[in-house]
Design a protein around this motif. Structure first.
Motif, PDB file in Angstrom:
ATOM      1  N   ARG A  45     -52.674  28.154  74.786  1.00 20.55           N
ATOM      2  CA  ARG A  45     -54.197  29.428  74.645  1.00 20.55           C
ATOM      3  C   ARG A  45     -54.817  29.413  73.532  1.00 20.55           C
ATOM      4  NH1 ARG A  45     -55.845  29.819  79.584  1.00 20.55           N
ATOM      5  NH2 ARG A  45     -54.304  28.609  80.815  1.00 20.55           N
ATOM      6  N   HIS A  46     -53.702  29.232  72.177  1.00 19.10           N
ATOM      7  CA  HIS A  46     -54.836  29.413  70.782  1.00 19.10           C
ATOM      8  C   HIS A  46     -55.999  28.252  70.309  1.00 19.10           C
ATOM      9  CE1 HIS A  46     -53.444  33.099  68.886  1.00 19.10           C
ATOM     10  NE2 HIS A  46     -51.715  32.963  69.936  1.00 19.10           N
ATOM     11  N   VAL A  47     -54.723  26.883  71.044  1.00 18.53           N
ATOM     12  CA  VAL A  47     -55.417  25.338  70.326  1.00 18.53           C
ATOM     13  C   VAL A  47     -57.046  25.449  71.422  1.00 18.53           C
ATOM     14  CG1 VAL A  47     -55.524  23.959  70.965  1.00 18.53           C
ATOM     15  CG2 VAL A  47     -53.240  24.513  70.001  1.00 18.53           C
ATOM     16  N   ARG A  48     -56.852  26.076  72.827  1.00 17.06           N
ATOM     17  CA  ARG A  48     -57.942  25.705  73.387  1.00 17.06           C
ATOM     18  C   ARG A  48     -59.116  27.621  72.650  1.00 17.06           C
ATOM     19  NH1 ARG A  48     -61.140  22.814  76.575  1.00 17.06           N
ATOM     20  NH2 ARG A  48     -62.433  23.836  75.723  1.00 17.06           N
ATOM     21  N   ARG A  49     -58.366  28.342  71.955  1.00 16.62           N
ATOM     22  CA  ARG A  49     -59.358  28.981  71.549  1.00 16.62           C
ATOM     23  C   ARG A  49     -60.453  28.669  70.294  1.00 16.62           C
ATOM     24  NH1 ARG A  49     -56.731  32.747  73.841  1.00 16.62           N
ATOM     25  NH2 ARG A  49     -55.257  33.219  71.998  1.00 16.62           N
ATOM     26  N   ILE A  87     -57.101  20.651  64.061  1.00 17.19           N
ATOM     27  CA  ILE A  87     -56.191  22.101  64.593  1.00 17.19           C
ATOM     28  C   ILE A  87     -55.364  21.581  64.525  1.00 17.19           C
ATOM     29  CG2 ILE A  87     -55.455  23.351  66.280  1.00 17.19           C
ATOM     30  CD1 ILE A  87     -57.892  22.845  67.428  1.00 17.19           C
ATOM     31  N   VAL A  88     -53.969  21.784  64.077  1.00 21.07           N
ATOM     32  CA  VAL A  88     -52.573  21.159  64.190  1.00 21.07           C
ATOM     33  C   VAL A  88     -51.545  22.075  64.179  1.00 21.07           C
ATOM     34  CG1 VAL A  88     -50.588  20.376  62.882  1.00 21.07           C
ATOM     35  CG2 VAL A  88     -53.349  19.424  62.461  1.00 21.07           C
ATOM     36  N   VAL A  89     -50.650  21.517  65.514  1.00 20.98           N
ATOM     37  CA  VAL A  89     -49.913  22.413  65.759  1.00 20.98           C
ATOM     38  C   VAL A  89     -48.495  22.804  65.334  1.00 20.98           C
ATOM     39  CG1 VAL A  89     -48.246  23.979  67.433  1.00 20.98           C
ATOM     40  CG2 VAL A  89     -50.774  23.737  67.753  1.00 20.98           C
ATOM     41  N   LEU A  90     -47.479  22.970  64.469  1.00 20.80           N
ATOM     42  CA  LEU A  90     -46.588  22.401  63.962  1.00 20.80           C
ATOM     43  C   LEU A  90     -45.213  23.575  64.160  1.00 20.80           C
ATOM     44  CD1 LEU A  90     -48.086  23.083  61.007  1.00 20.80           C
ATOM     45  CD2 LEU A  90     -47.046  20.673  61.305  1.00 20.80           C
ATOM     46  N   PRO A  91     -44.044  22.403  64.314  1.00 20.20           N
ATOM     47  CA  PRO A  91     -42.740  23.556  64.830  1.00 20.20           C
ATOM     48  C   PRO A  91     -42.775  25.099  64.336  1.00 20.20           C
ATOM     49  CG  PRO A  91     -42.452  21.362  63.600  1.00 20.20           C
ATOM     50  CD  PRO A  91     -44.006  21.625  63.411  1.00 20.20           C
ATOM     51  N   GLY A  92     -42.781  25.678  65.190  1.00 26.17           N
ATOM     52  CA  GLY A  92     -42.000  26.858  64.912  1.00 26.17           C
ATOM     53  C   GLY A  92     -43.180  27.728  64.976  1.00 26.17           C
ATOM     54  N   SER A  93     -43.916  27.963  65.956  1.00 20.79           N
ATOM     55  CA  SER A  93     -45.447  27.970  65.800  1.00 20.79           C
ATOM     56  C   SER A  93     -46.689  28.447  65.038  1.00 20.79           C
ATOM     57  CB  SER A  93     -45.051  29.084  66.955  1.00 20.79           C
ATOM     58  OG  SER A  93     -44.924  28.810  68.146  1.00 20.79           O
ATOM     59  N   ARG A  94     -46.712  27.542  64.623  1.00 21.95           N
ATOM     60  CA  ARG A  94     -47.416  27.657  63.322  1.00 21.95           C
ATOM     61  C   ARG A  94     -48.983  26.592  63.239  1.00 21.95           C
ATOM     62  NH1 ARG A  94     -46.343  31.169  59.777  1.00 21.95           N
ATOM     63  NH2 ARG A  94     -48.017  29.884  58.221  1.00 21.95           N
ATOM     64  N   LEU A  95     -49.947  27.246  63.534  1.00 23.39           N
ATOM     65  CA  LEU A  95     -51.199  26.605  63.596  1.00 23.39           C
ATOM     66  C   LEU A  95     -51.672  26.383  62.642  1.00 23.39           C
ATOM     67  CD1 LEU A  95     -53.622  25.984  66.133  1.00 23.39           C
ATOM     68  CD2 LEU A  95     -54.253  28.349  65.270  1.00 23.39           C
ATOM     69  N   ARG A  96     -52.406  25.519  62.176  1.00 19.40           N
ATOM     70  CA  ARG A  96     -53.023  24.451  60.932  1.00 19.40           C
ATOM     71  C   ARG A  96     -53.901  24.418  61.696  1.00 19.40           C
ATOM     72  NH1 ARG A  96     -50.249  21.175  57.089  1.00 19.40           N
ATOM     73  NH2 ARG A  96     -49.244  22.551  56.920  1.00 19.40           N
ATOM     74  N   THR A 106     -59.671  25.325  54.987  1.00 21.38           N
ATOM     75  CA  THR A 106     -57.402  25.670  55.638  1.00 21.38           C
ATOM     76  C   THR A 106     -57.634  26.303  56.099  1.00 21.38           C
ATOM     77  OG1 THR A 106     -57.337  23.026  54.958  1.00 21.38           O
ATOM     78  CG2 THR A 106     -55.907  24.415  56.230  1.00 21.38           C
ATOM     79  N   THR A 107     -57.569  26.873  57.338  1.00 24.32           N
ATOM     80  CA  THR A 107     -56.250  27.802  57.185  1.00 24.32           C
ATOM     81  C   THR A 107     -54.759  28.016  58.395  1.00 24.32           C
ATOM     82  OG1 THR A 107     -57.623  28.354  59.233  1.00 24.32           O
ATOM     83  CG2 THR A 107     -58.025  30.249  57.207  1.00 24.32           C
ATOM     84  N   GLU A 108     -53.963  28.562  57.984  1.00 24.31           N
ATOM     85  CA  GLU A 108     -52.526  28.485  59.323  1.00 24.31           C
ATOM     86  C   GLU A 108     -52.110  29.918  59.612  1.00 24.31           C
ATOM     87  OE1 GLU A 108     -49.827  25.641  56.583  1.00 24.31           O
ATOM     88  OE2 GLU A 108     -48.140  26.853  58.066  1.00 24.31           O
ATOM     89  N   GLU A 109     -51.854  29.711  60.957  1.00 32.05           N
ATOM     90  CA  GLU A 109     -51.155  30.904  60.790  1.00 32.05           C
ATOM     91  C   GLU A 109     -49.868  31.346  61.933  1.00 32.05           C
ATOM     92  OE1 GLU A 109     -54.166  33.204  64.089  1.00 32.05           O
ATOM     93  OE2 GLU A 109     -55.050  31.149  63.858  1.00 32.05           O
ATOM     94  N   ASP A 110     -49.346  32.178  62.540  1.00 29.56           N
ATOM     95  CA  ASP A 110     -48.666  32.302  62.912  1.00 29.56           C
ATOM     96  C   ASP A 110     -48.779  32.651  64.240  1.00 29.56           C
ATOM     97  OD1 ASP A 110     -45.683  32.794  65.163  1.00 29.56           O
ATOM     98  OD2 ASP A 110     -45.486  34.124  63.175  1.00 29.56           O
ATOM     99  N   ILE A 111     -48.371  31.333  66.182  1.00 26.25           N
ATOM    100  CA  ILE A 111     -49.295  31.826  66.965  1.00 26.25           C
ATOM    101  C   ILE A 111     -48.144  31.669  67.904  1.00 26.25           C
ATOM    102  CG2 ILE A 111     -51.230  30.638  66.997  1.00 26.25           C
ATOM    103  CD1 ILE A 111     -50.090  28.345  67.761  1.00 26.25           C
ATOM    104  N   GLY A 112     -46.501  32.136  67.301  1.00 30.98           N
ATOM    105  CA  GLY A 112     -46.307  32.778  67.614  1.00 30.98           C
ATOM    106  C   GLY A 112     -46.321  33.970  68.141  1.00 30.98           C
ATOM    107  N   SER A 113     -45.136  34.275  70.026  1.00 30.84           N
ATOM    108  CA  SER A 113     -45.556  35.731  70.755  1.00 30.84           C
ATOM    109  C   SER A 113     -44.103  36.326  70.620  1.00 30.84           C
ATOM    110  CB  SER A 113     -45.815  35.892  71.848  1.00 30.84           C
ATOM    111  OG  SER A 113     -44.927  34.655  72.150  1.00 30.84           O
ATOM    112  N   PRO A 114     -43.903  37.823  70.471  1.00 31.22           N
ATOM    113  CA  PRO A 114     -42.679  38.563  71.015  1.00 31.22           C
ATOM    114  C   PRO A 114     -41.827  38.305  71.524  1.00 31.22           C
ATOM    115  CG  PRO A 114     -44.578  40.449  70.656  1.00 31.22           C
ATOM    116  CD  PRO A 114     -45.003  38.728  70.482  1.00 31.22           C
TER     117      PRO A 114
END
Ligand code: 89Y
Length: 346
Positions: free
Chosen positions: A135-139, A256-265, A272-280
Motif C-alpha cells: 500500500r505504501h508503494v501504491r501511495r 521505488i525500491v522495497v528492500l528486505p526488512g520492509s525498507r522503502l527507498r 533519495t529517502t529511506e524509511e521503514d514501512i513495516g507495521s507492528p
C-alpha cells in the motif's frame, strides 16, 4: 446491505485459515461477527470452534442452513471452491473465496456468472496488494514522486520450507505461479495496470516437486510499461526475505525500491529517502509471517467495509478474473515458449 454487524461463517479451518479466523475475530469492533466454522475434517472444525468460541460444523450445507450468515469466507483448497461458492451463492450469501480462485478459467467464470445472475456479492481473497508495504508503494506512485511508472520488477524469491506447512505443494499440477506468482501478477496489475501480453519460463529445480517451483515472467502493460515478475521456492539467499515481496519500480522522475526488512527507498527528482514501512505485530501474528498474516487481516477488513457499504471489493470476482487470466496465460506462454495474450471475460 446497511452498515452494521456482518455474520461470517468460515469454511476451512486448516493452516492458512487460522489467519482468517483471527482476522474476523479482531474485526469484531468494526462489525464482524465470526458466527460459525466448518471443515470436512471434524477434528479441525472442533478445534477452531472451541478456540474461537463458535458453533462448528463438518458440512458446509448444514452450516449455511442452520446459521443466519451474511457472508462466508471459503479458505479451502481450490478444487473445492466452485462447489462451495455455488452453494453459498445459491443461498444468496455474500462470498469470499481464497486464491487461487478455482482450478480452471471455466470454473472461475462459472462462479462469477453465478454470482452475477443471483446478484450476490463475490470477492477473491487476494491479499498481497493489501499488505502494508505494498500500500505504501501504491501511495508513492499516486503521489507522483517517481512520475509515470514505466518499468518494474516484482519478486518473491525464497528457500523457506513452504512444503512443511503446505505439504500438498509437492503434488500440485501447478505450483509457483498458481500459489505465489498469482499474488505478484495481481501486484503487477495493481502498480502498472492491465497487461497486453506475457511471456514466461518455468523451472523445476527441486526434483521432489511435481510442478514448477520457479517462474520468470515478462509482461507488457497497456500503458507501455514493462515488468519482470519472478518467483521461486528454491533460492538460497541471505537474508531470505520470506514472505516479503520485493519491488523495484522506475518512472521518469525517480524510483521505488522495497528492500528486505520492509525498507522503502524512494528516489524523486534526484533526492533519495529511506524509511521503514513495516507495521507492528498483532497479538496473533508472528515475526516471520507478520507481513503475510497482516495482509490477510487487511484484506478481511476491506471486505467487511465493502459489505457494510454495499460496494464491490477491489478484488471482486470480476476483477480477479483478470489476475487469473494472467496465471493461465503464464502457463500457456511457458508451454509454448512465446508471449501470449491473456483471456478476457466479456
Ligand atoms: O501460499 C503462499 C501464499 O499465498 O503466500 C505465501 C505462501 O504461504 C507460500 O508461498
Amino acid at each position: 446491505m446497511a452498515r452494521g454487524a456482518i455474520r461470517i461463517g468460515v469454511i476451512g479451518c486448516g493452516f492458512y485459515a487460522q489467519n482468517h479466523l483471527h482476522a474476523w475475530q479482531d474485526l469484531a469492533g468494526e462489525g464482524a461477527v465470526l458466527a460459525a466454522v466448518c471443515d470436512v475434517d471434524a477434528g479441525k472444525a472442533e478445534a477452531a470452534g472451541r478456540a474461537f468460541g463458535v458453533p462448528f460444523y463438518k458440512d458446509a450445507a448444514i452450516m449455511l442452513a442452520s446459521e443466519h450468515l451474511h457472508s462466508v469466507d471459503i479458505v479451502t483448497r481450490h478444487d473445492t471452491h466452485r462447489a462451495l461458492c455455488e452453494l453459498a451463492i445459491s443461498r444468496g450469501i455474500a462470498t469470499v473465496v481464497q486464491k487461487p480462485f478455482a482450478p480452471t478459467w471455466e470454473d472461475c467464470v462459472a462462479i462469477v456468472e453465478a454470482a452475477e445472475k443471483a446478484g450476490v456479492w463475490l470477492a477473491v481473497h487476494e491479499n498481497f496488494r493489501f499488505q502494508t508495504p505494498m500500500r505504501h508503494v501504491r501511495r508513492v506512485i499516486d503521489s507522483g514522486a517517481i512520475g509515470a511508472p514505466s518499468w518494474a520488477r516484482i519478486m518473491f524469491r525464497t528457500g523457506f520450507d513452504v512444503y512443511r506447512t503446505q505439504p500438498y505443494f509437492y503434488d500440485e499440477e501447478r505450483l509457483a505461479i498458481a500459489d505465489v506468482g498469482i499474488h505478484l501478477l495481481d501486484l503487477a496489475r495493481f502498480f502498472l495496470g492491465e497487461v497486453e501480453h506475457i511471456a514466461c519460463e518455468t523451472q523445476r529445480r527441486n526434483p521432489k516437486v511435481r510442478a514448477e517451483d520457479t517462474a520468470t515472467m515478462l509482461l507488457r502493460h497497456h500503458s507501455g510499461a514493462v515488468s519482470v515478475v519472478d518467483c521461486t521456492y528454491e533460492a538460497r539467499r541471505d537474508p531470505d526475505p520470506f514472505p516479503e515481496t520485493l519491488v523495484e519500480i522506475e518512472g521518469d522522475k525517480g524510483s521505488i525500491v522495497v528492500l528486505p526488512g520492509s525498507r522503502l527507498r524512494v528516489s524523486s527528482n534526484g533526492v533519495t529517502t529511506e524509511e521503514d514501512i513495516g507495521s507492528p505485530l498483532r497479538s496473533w501474528t508472528t515475526v516471520r509471517w507478520h507481513v503475510a498474516q497482516e495482509g490477510a487481516f487487511l484484506a478481511c477488513r476491506h471486505f467487511l467495509d465493502c459489505l457494510q457499504r454495499g460496494v464491490p471489493a477491489e478484488t471482486s470476482g470480476h476483477d480477479n478474473l483478470k489476475t487469473y487470466a494472467l496465471v493461465d496465460a503464464a502457463y500457456r506462454a511457458a508451454a509454448q515458449h512465446r508471449a501470449v495474450v491473456p483471456a478476457q471475460w466479456k
